[in-house]
Design a protein around this motif. Structure first.
Motif, PDB file in Angstrom:
ATOM      1  N   PRO A 167      -4.014   4.415   3.878  1.00 17.55           N
ATOM      2  CA  PRO A 167      -4.875   5.146   4.805  1.00 17.55           C
ATOM      3  C   PRO A 167      -6.189   5.551   4.127  1.00 17.55           C
ATOM      4  O   PRO A 167      -6.180   6.087   3.023  1.00 17.55           O
ATOM      5  N   ARG A 217       6.809   4.645   9.724  1.00 14.70           N
ATOM      6  CA  ARG A 217       5.802   5.199  10.638  1.00 14.70           C
ATOM      7  C   ARG A 217       4.960   6.310  10.014  1.00 14.70           C
ATOM      8  O   ARG A 217       3.970   6.739  10.601  1.00 14.70           O
ATOM      9  N   PHE A 218       5.355   6.775   8.826  1.00 11.51           N
ATOM     10  CA  PHE A 218       4.594   7.865   8.208  1.00 11.51           C
ATOM     11  C   PHE A 218       3.319   7.411   7.497  1.00 11.51           C
ATOM     12  O   PHE A 218       2.552   8.251   7.033  1.00 11.51           O
ATOM     13  N   SER A 266      10.739   7.020   7.288  1.00 16.48           N
ATOM     14  CA  SER A 266      10.320   6.001   8.250  1.00 16.48           C
ATOM     15  C   SER A 266       8.994   5.355   7.836  1.00 16.48           C
ATOM     16  O   SER A 266       8.099   6.033   7.325  1.00 16.48           O
ATOM     17  N   ASP A 308      -0.050   6.889   7.483  1.00 16.95           N
ATOM     18  CA  ASP A 308      -1.033   7.309   8.480  1.00 16.95           C
ATOM     19  C   ASP A 308      -1.881   8.410   7.857  1.00 16.95           C
ATOM     20  O   ASP A 308      -1.350   9.308   7.200  1.00 16.95           O
ATOM     21  N   GLU A 363      -0.766  11.945   8.945  1.00 12.70           N
ATOM     22  CA  GLU A 363       0.507  12.332   8.321  1.00 12.70           C
ATOM     23  C   GLU A 363       0.319  12.648   6.838  1.00 12.70           C
ATOM     24  O   GLU A 363       0.948  13.546   6.296  1.00 12.70           O
ATOM     25  N   PHE A 364      -0.538  11.870   6.157  1.00 12.86           N
ATOM     26  CA  PHE A 364      -0.757  12.066   4.720  1.00 12.86           C
ATOM     27  C   PHE A 364      -1.646  13.284   4.446  1.00 12.86           C
ATOM     28  O   PHE A 364      -1.934  13.599   3.298  1.00 12.86           O
ATOM     29  N   GLY A 365      -2.140  13.919   5.505  1.00 10.70           N
ATOM     30  CA  GLY A 365      -2.948  15.116   5.315  1.00 10.70           C
ATOM     31  C   GLY A 365      -4.419  14.835   5.063  1.00 10.70           C
ATOM     32  O   GLY A 365      -5.147  15.691   4.576  1.00 10.70           O
ATOM     33  N   PHE A 366      -4.871  13.598   5.390  1.00 13.10           N
ATOM     34  CA  PHE A 366      -6.279  13.260   5.145  1.00 13.10           C
ATOM     35  C   PHE A 366      -7.164  13.681   6.321  1.00 13.10           C
ATOM     36  O   PHE A 366      -8.380  13.533   6.256  1.00 13.10           O
ATOM     37  N   ALA A 377       0.822  -1.211   0.000  1.00 12.78           N
ATOM     38  CA  ALA A 377       0.000   0.000   0.000  1.00 12.78           C
ATOM     39  C   ALA A 377       0.857   1.263   0.000  1.00 12.78           C
ATOM     40  O   ALA A 377       0.503   2.257  -0.625  1.00 12.78           O
ATOM     41  N   ALA A 378       1.998   1.222   0.720  1.00 14.51           N
ATOM     42  CA  ALA A 378       2.872   2.395   0.763  1.00 14.51           C
ATOM     43  C   ALA A 378       4.326   1.957   0.626  1.00 14.51           C
ATOM     44  O   ALA A 378       4.739   0.943   1.203  1.00 14.51           O
TER      45      ALA A 378
END
Lengths: 425, 425
Positions: free
Chosen positions: A400, A375-376, A373, A378, A381-384, A366-367
């Motif tokens: 996400p 951990r990003f 990292s 999310d 974090e992706f601005g959604f 998916a990513a």
């Protein structure tokens, strides 16, 4: 009206969904603000109901971590209300024109976002999910059927009562938010078989829950959450940066799905990387489950390395553990990842553009992170703004899931009496 | 390697899909051109194999319509090859950046289209689907598992042999195109249960086939095809235009899924509309299954009207029949459509903008037509070039499915050593 209480709830949800679908943003935002206010005003009854669930869990000897996830305090209820207000600020996906054109015959074609309809959420003992999921579904014009854990039943009843009162008070059908009746396994199964009444099921929880829903459901399911994530340290990696990135991916918060569970290191950089990574991981409290190369480096550096097994490659630890191997090439790393990954997030550390391109092209998750990292991955974090989960499947939504992923589309075609095979009017 | 032949085929398809995914458009177009050429060069062996299927069907007393759909002539093979060349001309959806931004911390986020992976097609006795589906899957970078009808088995074996030879001849893995081994029901069931190996199943055929796949499959399914489509004649309709549009929607080609099956007429316009519609439908050879108002109008106009039953509202006739009712309001028509429609296509005929807006907002179907024939819901008409089917579900794809609907997406995130919770590099 159907006989079973679950199907009756679904039937009422469908009717409510029909009323929600055409609502403009302002009407939906008003409901969400009313919900946030009501949560704050009625915090006491929510916390009291929750205390009963917590007492029952303590009696049953439930682990502290799980009791912590179950517990609602006045501060936590306020935080949940604040999250609802954050959803108010997000744009409404419904009505967005995804594509559009005027066809050669003059017909105007528009593909417009519409709500999915009835969304079912099956989840475990986190009562905050009850409100989060309801807020995201309402904002995207969907009715929601909530099927939480029996361990949080009283909390969920209290929360859903507050939600329904607020929805009804705003003049909308309270049945837009419903707790699935019954705490039994059968009621969950009925929800999974309600194809045609429920448009999508989103399981949120552990791997066991998700497997059950996927296997039993005739309603379309979006798989979420399992993250067996990998960090690959390329031969052209900056070693310092790679060590930092590995430790961050693994140990910044090991209990979440975007934490790394395996590190693969190109053999050309192993001598430089392994000793430093071992020391840094030890310092972060991480146990390495390593192959022979890692074991040898561990012995030399005086850091204990547990021998890695096939099971380790397949494990989402969610703890301070990591599987570790040395690989002869980038392609070998890609092959390992394609074999063992759950398709959530994989990272490459490299200074080489060709290696980065090749990794991105061949890893099927998916990513894919390049020098960042794991951990990003999310929604925030992706601005959604908010997320209902992280999809690890390929259909409908991947990665996400924000508000647009809670919608479908509809084609609207406008003409002047256009007939197929006829003259252009 | 798994034991079962079906799972082995899926396993090989997965490996082939990994090779196809990163291919640039030029490589895929070359394969499609090679396929088109090979179909023309090897027409004779295809037509001969098909003749065996046709002979068997004739012996079994199969209906003429079904034998016609099964039959391949040299002309039809040439037409199939031409369709493949049309797919060459379509843009490649893979690699399209669906959305992208630079996040506040400097990370570059891109959501990129990628192939789904392995697509399973379960279909009935139309051998042209074998080539159409394979061409669309290859162009979108997917491997395809084809499970046709046993009545077309020899034709499919011949066609898939030609396809595989062309794919292999172009240096790509022939296993990108496979016929699912075995003609038994069990082999189809195995395909439906191959979750994790097969990314999506698309059934193409009658309602019975689609229901079986939906109920039995653990692999995600895209429902296609059933079209119980409605035409609503509003009180503000232009009566002449409404009559033309109804006849076109019903009778221009009644055997297809976007043909109308029910007409609902606002009572305010019934006196003007019914007599003219009855005469026009009779002229077109259509039998009306009408309610009392239609029966009365039929008696007055000397046109026979069959009494409508509940079953008629629920029927996709695919023939020169139509269910017909008079309704007291637009909202009543919408309610009827929400109750009985299969969610394919509904049309309103009106001159009133408010009525058009209300109908579009409240009807929950894949396509809503305003003053246009239901017959326009079609990938070619919508400008998509080709379609793999028309989805009547809400998840992943809704309405005509072109090449983009055969893809998923992947998030690619690029940084300079970004750590979660760390300083911006």
């Amino acid at each position: 009206m159907p006989q079973s209480p679950v199907l009756r709830a679904a039937y009422r949800a469908r009717a409510a969904a029909a009323d929600l679908a055409p609502l403009p943003r302002a009407a939906k935002d008003d409901v969400l603000l009313a919900i946030a206010d009501a949560l704050e005003v009625r915090t006491r009854e929510i916390v009291e109901a929750n205390a009963e669930d917590v007492a029952k869990a303590e009696e049953a000897g439930t682990s502290e971590a799980i009791i912590d996830r179950l517990t609602l305090t006045p501060e936590r209820v306020r935080a949940i209300a604040a999250d609802v207000r954050d959803v108010v600020r997000l744009p409404d996906p419904v009505g967005e024109v995804v594509r559009g054109s005027t066809l050669p015959n003059g017909l105007e074609l528009r593909q417009v976002r519409v709500p999915l309809g009835v969304v079912g959420i099956i989840y475990e003992g986190r009562p905050n999910v009850t409100v989060d999921a309801a807020a995201l579904c309402l904002k995207s014009g969907n009715a929601v059927l909530l099927r939480g854990s029996s361990s949080a039943y009283k909390s969920n009843v209290a929360l859903v009562t507050v939600l329904r009162d607020a929805v009804g008070g705003a003049g909308l059908p309270a049945d837009a938010v419903q707790l699935v009746p019954g705490e039994s396994r059968e009621s969950a199964l009925e929800l999974m078989r309600a194809r045609g009444q429920v448009d999508v099921l989103i399981p949120r929880g552990g791997a066991g829950l998700i497997r059950t829903v996927v296997e039993q459901s005739t309603v379309p399911v979006i798989e979420t959450g399992t993250g067996n994530c990998h960090v690959y340290v390329d031969e052209h990696a900056d070693v310092d940066l790679a060590v930092d990135l590995l430790v961050n991916s693994k140990a910044q918060r090991p209990s979440v799905c975007n934490a790394a569970e395996t590190v693969l290191v190109h053999q050309a950089v192993a001598d430089a990387f392994l000793p430093r990574a071992l020391r840094a991981l030890k310092e972060a409290g991480v146990t390495v489950h390593g192959d022979e190369a890692w074991a040898k480096a561990g012995a030399a550096a005086g850091v204990e390395v547990v021998p890695v097994t096939m099971d380790d490659w397949d494990t989402e630890y969610l703890s301070y553990d990591i599987a570790a191997g040395v690989v002869p090439s980038l392609d070998y790393a890609v092959q390992h990842i394609r074999t063992w990954s759950s398709g959530h997030t994989e990272a490459i550390v490299t200074r080489d553009t060709a290696a980065a391109r090749r990794f991105v092209a061949h890893v099927d998750s998916a990513a894919v992170m390049v020098n960042a990292s794991t951990r990003f991955t999310d929604g925030a974090e992706f601005g959604f703004g908010a997320e209902i989960g992280i999809s690890t499947q390929k259909l409908h939504a991947r990665g996400p899931m924000g508000l647009p992923e809670l919608t479908s589309t509809k084609y609207v075609v406008t003409g002047d009496g256009h007939l197929k095979g006829g003259p252009i009017p």
